[in-house]
Design a protein around this motif. Structure first.
Motif, PDB file in Angstrom:
ATOM      1  N   TYR A  53       0.783  -1.354   0.076  1.00 50.25           N
ATOM      2  CA  TYR A  53      -0.022  -0.066  -0.055  1.00 50.25           C
ATOM      3  C   TYR A  53       0.842   1.301  -0.162  1.00 50.25           C
ATOM      4  O   TYR A  53       0.500   2.154  -0.852  1.00 50.25           O
ATOM      5  N   GLN A  59      -3.645   7.496   0.477  1.00 49.56           N
ATOM      6  CA  GLN A  59      -2.531   7.821  -0.363  1.00 49.56           C
ATOM      7  C   GLN A  59      -2.398   9.073  -0.685  1.00 49.56           C
ATOM      8  O   GLN A  59      -1.230   9.469  -0.880  1.00 49.56           O
ATOM      9  N   PRO A  64       1.037   4.810  -4.355  1.00 42.44           N
ATOM     10  CA  PRO A  64       1.250   6.249  -4.871  1.00 42.44           C
ATOM     11  C   PRO A  64       2.685   6.415  -5.456  1.00 42.44           C
ATOM     12  O   PRO A  64       2.779   7.040  -6.554  1.00 42.44           O
ATOM     13  N   GLU A  82      -8.011   4.746  -6.433  1.00 41.43           N
ATOM     14  CA  GLU A  82      -8.091   4.644  -4.769  1.00 41.43           C
ATOM     15  C   GLU A  82      -9.755   4.868  -4.531  1.00 41.43           C
ATOM     16  O   GLU A  82     -10.342   3.918  -3.807  1.00 41.43           O
TER      17      GLU A  82
END
Length: 391
Positions: A22, A238, A26, A45
């Protein structure tokens, strides 16, 4: 507590896998290899997290209807493993998108039956503690996953793909652990719990929805509306990582900041759940939403050094709300609709998550990086005030 611990171990392993991936997403998406913008991150997302949330009410209703929790949870955890395979294979943002959808599809399928299984396995006076313990194990796995992400990212010299591949190991183990859950124990035989009805619900929740909604506890209806309002300002985490990168931090430092968030959340989740058993869920939730509002405004005003404190305070917000929200819904919901209403709570969140992340990406690209955080902070404070005075 046997089922709570087993489910906690499954979540512990799955979150090791998820958090190995995770915090890198980004950075991976906006890297030269993929070249996506913050708006694309918001699209990915927003759709992925909304899918997860929207599916929970359907999987919860399915669980209530067939009166089974375990098989649906196993199915969901399995899909999340498939999603990570797709991330490993990805070379474009479109394939990352498909991988995230598969992963969040699995989360959406498993969450409501799993949370209902925790409630079924625990007497009401210990439910906050049970959810807090589960969240503590879950977030401990998340912290370990972030540590592994950092170590592997550094040692493999910024090789995203190999980190994605190694994340498959704990994901697979998490699925295997679920086979040890004793579903019969969850249905009866636990002191203080009335056995669940043996006849499956014949009518799905969406039939006569208006009548069912009117019959719900007033507090629950107001709470679901407040959750939706709050979700409109609660964009993907993110964006916090992108904000840290935007303020001049390198990829490795961004991962460590995210680790601070996870460590704080890990240490406070169980105590927060136990505290809610003593002083009430509402008090902690009001404090949590207010904390969110303040910390998001802080991200809008942040300097490079203040980010460490902001990520820590953001961990406090998660600890005060995530497990406590589920315990609050479980306390009020009718027993035969518990999984459905836990899912409906997630759905109210999911309906708001898509526009929240899309709007955050748009505000970032159009008005600057600080703007989405000011908007989110305002929505958090509004939710805290509404909860304080309406419930």
């Amino acid at each position: 507590m046997f089922n709570v611990i087993i489910l906690g171990i499954a979540s512990f392993l799955t979150d090791i896998s998820t958090e190995m991936v995770y915090p890198l997403l980004p950075l991976y998406l906006t890297s030269a290899r993929i070249g996506a913008s913050p708006a694309i991150v918001g699209i990915i997302e927003g759709f992925a997290e909304s899918l997860a949330s929207l599916l929970r009410v359907f999987s919860g209703a399915w669980s209530d209807r067939i009166q089974r929790r375990k098989p649906i949870a196993i199915l969901g955890y399995s899909f999340s493993t498939i999603g990570k395979v797709l991330l490993y294979l990805s070379t474009t943002w479109q394939l990352v998108f498909v991988g995230r959808l598969a992963d969040r599809f699995g989360k959406g399928v498993r969450t409501a039956p799993r949370d209902a299984l925790i409630a079924d396995s625990t007497p009401p006076e210990k439910r906050g503690s049970a959810y807090g313990l589960h969240r503590a194990l879950d977030s401990a796995g998340a912290s370990i996953g972030v540590i592994l992400a950092y170590v592997l990212f550094i040692s493999l010299r910024d090789d995203f793909s190999n980190v994605f591949m190694l994340s498959l190991i704990p994901a697979f183990l998490g699925v295997l652990v679920l086979f040890f859950v004793r579903e019969k124990l969850a249905l009866s035989g636990v002191k203080g719990i009335v056995p669940r009805q043996t006849t499956a619900i014949k009518e799905p929740w969406w039939k006569n929805f208006g009548a069912r909604w009117r019959a719900l506890d007033r507090r629950l209806k107001f709470f679901l509306v407040i959750i939706f309002i709050f979700a409109l300002g609660n964009s993907s985490n993110q964006f916090l990582l992108l904000r840290a990168k935007d303020l001049g931090n390198n990829d490795a430092t961004v991962i460590l900041m995210y680790l601070v968030f996870n460590l704080v959340y890990t240490f406070l989740s169980w105590p927060a759940g136990r505290l809610s058993d003593k002083i009430g869920r509402k008090t902690l939730l009001v404090l949590g939403y207010a904390t969110y509002g303040i910390v998001y405004i802080g991200f809008g005003l942040a300097t490079q050094m203040s980010l460490w404190l902001l990520f820590a305070v953001y961990g406090i917000y998660i600890a005060l709300t995530e497990g406590v929200e589920k315990a609050f819904v479980s306390d009020i919901a009718p027993k035969d609709l518990r999984a459905t209403l836990i899912g409906l709570h997630a759905t109210a969140t999911g309906i708001g998550l898509l526009p929240a992340s899309l709007l955050a990406g748009f505000l970032w690209d159009t008005f600057g990086a600080a703007t989405p955080f000011f908007f989110g902070g305002g929505m958090g404070i509004l939710a805290a005030v509404a909860l304080l005075f309406l419930i």
